[in-house]
Structures are given as C-alpha cells and as structure tokens.
Design a protein around this motif. Sequence first.
Motif, PDB file in Angstrom:
ATOM      1  N   MET A   1      -2.930  -7.705  -0.725  1.00  0.00           N
ATOM      2  CA  MET A   1      -4.090  -6.796  -0.730  1.00  0.00           C
ATOM      3  C   MET A   1      -5.161  -7.353  -1.670  1.00  0.00           C
ATOM      4  O   MET A   1      -4.872  -7.786  -2.780  1.00  0.00           O
ATOM      5  CB  MET A   1      -3.643  -5.406  -1.187  1.00  0.00           C
ATOM      6  CG  MET A   1      -4.733  -4.407  -1.179  1.00  0.00           C
ATOM      7  SD  MET A   1      -4.047  -2.772  -1.496  1.00  0.00           S
ATOM      8  CE  MET A   1      -5.517  -1.846  -1.487  1.00  0.00           C
ATOM      9  N   ASN A   2      -6.386  -7.318  -1.222  1.00  0.00           N
ATOM     10  CA  ASN A   2      -7.500  -7.811  -2.019  1.00  0.00           C
ATOM     11  C   ASN A   2      -7.878  -6.810  -3.104  1.00  0.00           C
ATOM     12  O   ASN A   2      -7.787  -5.594  -2.893  1.00  0.00           O
ATOM     13  CB  ASN A   2      -8.714  -8.059  -1.132  1.00  0.00           C
ATOM     14  CG  ASN A   2      -8.500  -9.201  -0.173  1.00  0.00           C
ATOM     15  OD1 ASN A   2      -7.817 -10.164  -0.502  1.00  0.00           O
ATOM     16  ND2 ASN A   2      -9.076  -9.105   1.003  1.00  0.00           N
ATOM     17  N   PRO A   3      -8.355  -7.299  -4.251  1.00  0.00           N
ATOM     18  CA  PRO A   3      -8.837  -6.375  -5.284  1.00  0.00           C
ATOM     19  C   PRO A   3     -10.093  -5.664  -4.795  1.00  0.00           C
ATOM     20  O   PRO A   3     -10.786  -6.162  -3.901  1.00  0.00           O
ATOM     21  CB  PRO A   3      -9.136  -7.289  -6.473  1.00  0.00           C
ATOM     22  CG  PRO A   3      -9.295  -8.643  -5.901  1.00  0.00           C
ATOM     23  CD  PRO A   3      -8.474  -8.690  -4.638  1.00  0.00           C
ATOM     24  N   ASP A   5     -13.904  -4.313  -4.475  1.00  0.00           N
ATOM     25  CA  ASP A   5     -15.214  -4.857  -4.791  1.00  0.00           C
ATOM     26  C   ASP A   5     -15.784  -4.061  -5.966  1.00  0.00           C
ATOM     27  O   ASP A   5     -15.484  -2.867  -6.132  1.00  0.00           O
ATOM     28  CB  ASP A   5     -16.141  -4.763  -3.578  1.00  0.00           C
ATOM     29  CG  ASP A   5     -15.742  -5.742  -2.478  1.00  0.00           C
ATOM     30  OD1 ASP A   5     -14.953  -6.671  -2.747  1.00  0.00           O
ATOM     31  OD2 ASP A   5     -16.230  -5.584  -1.348  1.00  0.00           O
ATOM     32  N   ARG A  38     -15.833   0.383  -9.486  1.00  0.00           N
ATOM     33  CA  ARG A  38     -15.076  -0.063  -8.322  1.00  0.00           C
ATOM     34  C   ARG A  38     -15.388   0.887  -7.166  1.00  0.00           C
ATOM     35  O   ARG A  38     -15.481   2.093  -7.352  1.00  0.00           O
ATOM     36  CB  ARG A  38     -13.588  -0.096  -8.656  1.00  0.00           C
ATOM     37  CG  ARG A  38     -13.259  -1.301  -9.552  1.00  0.00           C
ATOM     38  CD  ARG A  38     -11.826  -1.352  -9.982  1.00  0.00           C
ATOM     39  NE  ARG A  38     -11.426  -0.301 -10.905  1.00  0.00           N
ATOM     40  CZ  ARG A  38     -11.818  -0.216 -12.184  1.00  0.00           C
ATOM     41  NH1 ARG A  38     -12.654  -1.095 -12.687  1.00  0.00           N
ATOM     42  NH2 ARG A  38     -11.394   0.755 -12.945  1.00  0.00           N
ATOM     43  N   ARG A  42     -15.636  -2.101   1.273  1.00  0.00           N
ATOM     44  CA  ARG A  42     -15.998  -3.500   1.072  1.00  0.00           C
ATOM     45  C   ARG A  42     -17.501  -3.656   1.227  1.00  0.00           C
ATOM     46  O   ARG A  42     -18.145  -2.940   2.002  1.00  0.00           O
ATOM     47  CB  ARG A  42     -15.282  -4.391   2.104  1.00  0.00           C
ATOM     48  CG  ARG A  42     -13.800  -4.484   1.891  1.00  0.00           C
ATOM     49  CD  ARG A  42     -13.579  -5.367   0.724  1.00  0.00           C
ATOM     50  NE  ARG A  42     -12.199  -5.682   0.506  1.00  0.00           N
ATOM     51  CZ  ARG A  42     -11.734  -5.895  -0.707  1.00  0.00           C
ATOM     52  NH1 ARG A  42     -12.512  -5.799  -1.757  1.00  0.00           N
ATOM     53  NH2 ARG A  42     -10.479  -6.219  -0.895  1.00  0.00           N
TER      54      ARG A  42
END
Length: 118
Positions: A1-3, A5, A38, A42
């Motif tokens: 999983m991407n952190p 944005d 945060r 995206r």
Amino acid sequence: MNPPDEIRISALRLSTHIGVPEAERASSQVLEADITLRITGRFEAMNDDIAATIDYAAVASRLQTLAAERPRKLIETLAAEMAACLLDEFHASGVTIELRKRILPDTDHVAVRLVRGI
C-alpha cells in the motif's frame, strides 16, 4: 500500500501571546509551524480541481487566526488545538505539526511535534 499523499506548509509564522510567566504572555511572539496534511485520496484523482483538495492558503489563514485568538501558557496546547482544527474543519485524514518557539538562550528554538489521524 502506498503512503498517503501530503500537503506541506513550512515555517508558517504565527503571532500569539504564549508563555508560562504572565510577563512573557504580555507581549506578542512569533512562533513557526511546519504543517503536514494527509489527504484521503490521491492527487491524480483531483483532476486539477481545487475543490478536491485542501486549500493551503485557507489553512494558513485559519491557523494564524487560531493562534491570535487568545493567550496560552503552553505551545503544546496550541499545537493540539491546531491539529484538532485541521482534522475537523479541513477534513484532513491526518496531520503532523511541529511548532517552534525561540525562547531559550544558547538554542535556536524549542519545539513540540505531534501526529494525529492516519
């Protein structure tokens, strides 16, 4: 999983009356804050629409107003209030705040840092 944005605001100057001794709170001081917001989505999904993001100019203005609203003794208190404001009013999914005060001799600054949300 991407952190997630993030949107960052660096060295935001906040004018406030802050300090434990009453004499210190009597005069306005300038604190500096680094803010990381945060977001839930995206950046690619925003389709270049400002309504799909967090308005960082509005964030900066709101935090400056919050800091100036009333005197406080602790920078910890102000940092916690700032985080609550960003999560509630700007719907950030998470926030990191570092708040700096130039007060101690022989140091550049003292700082508090907090992380809330995701």
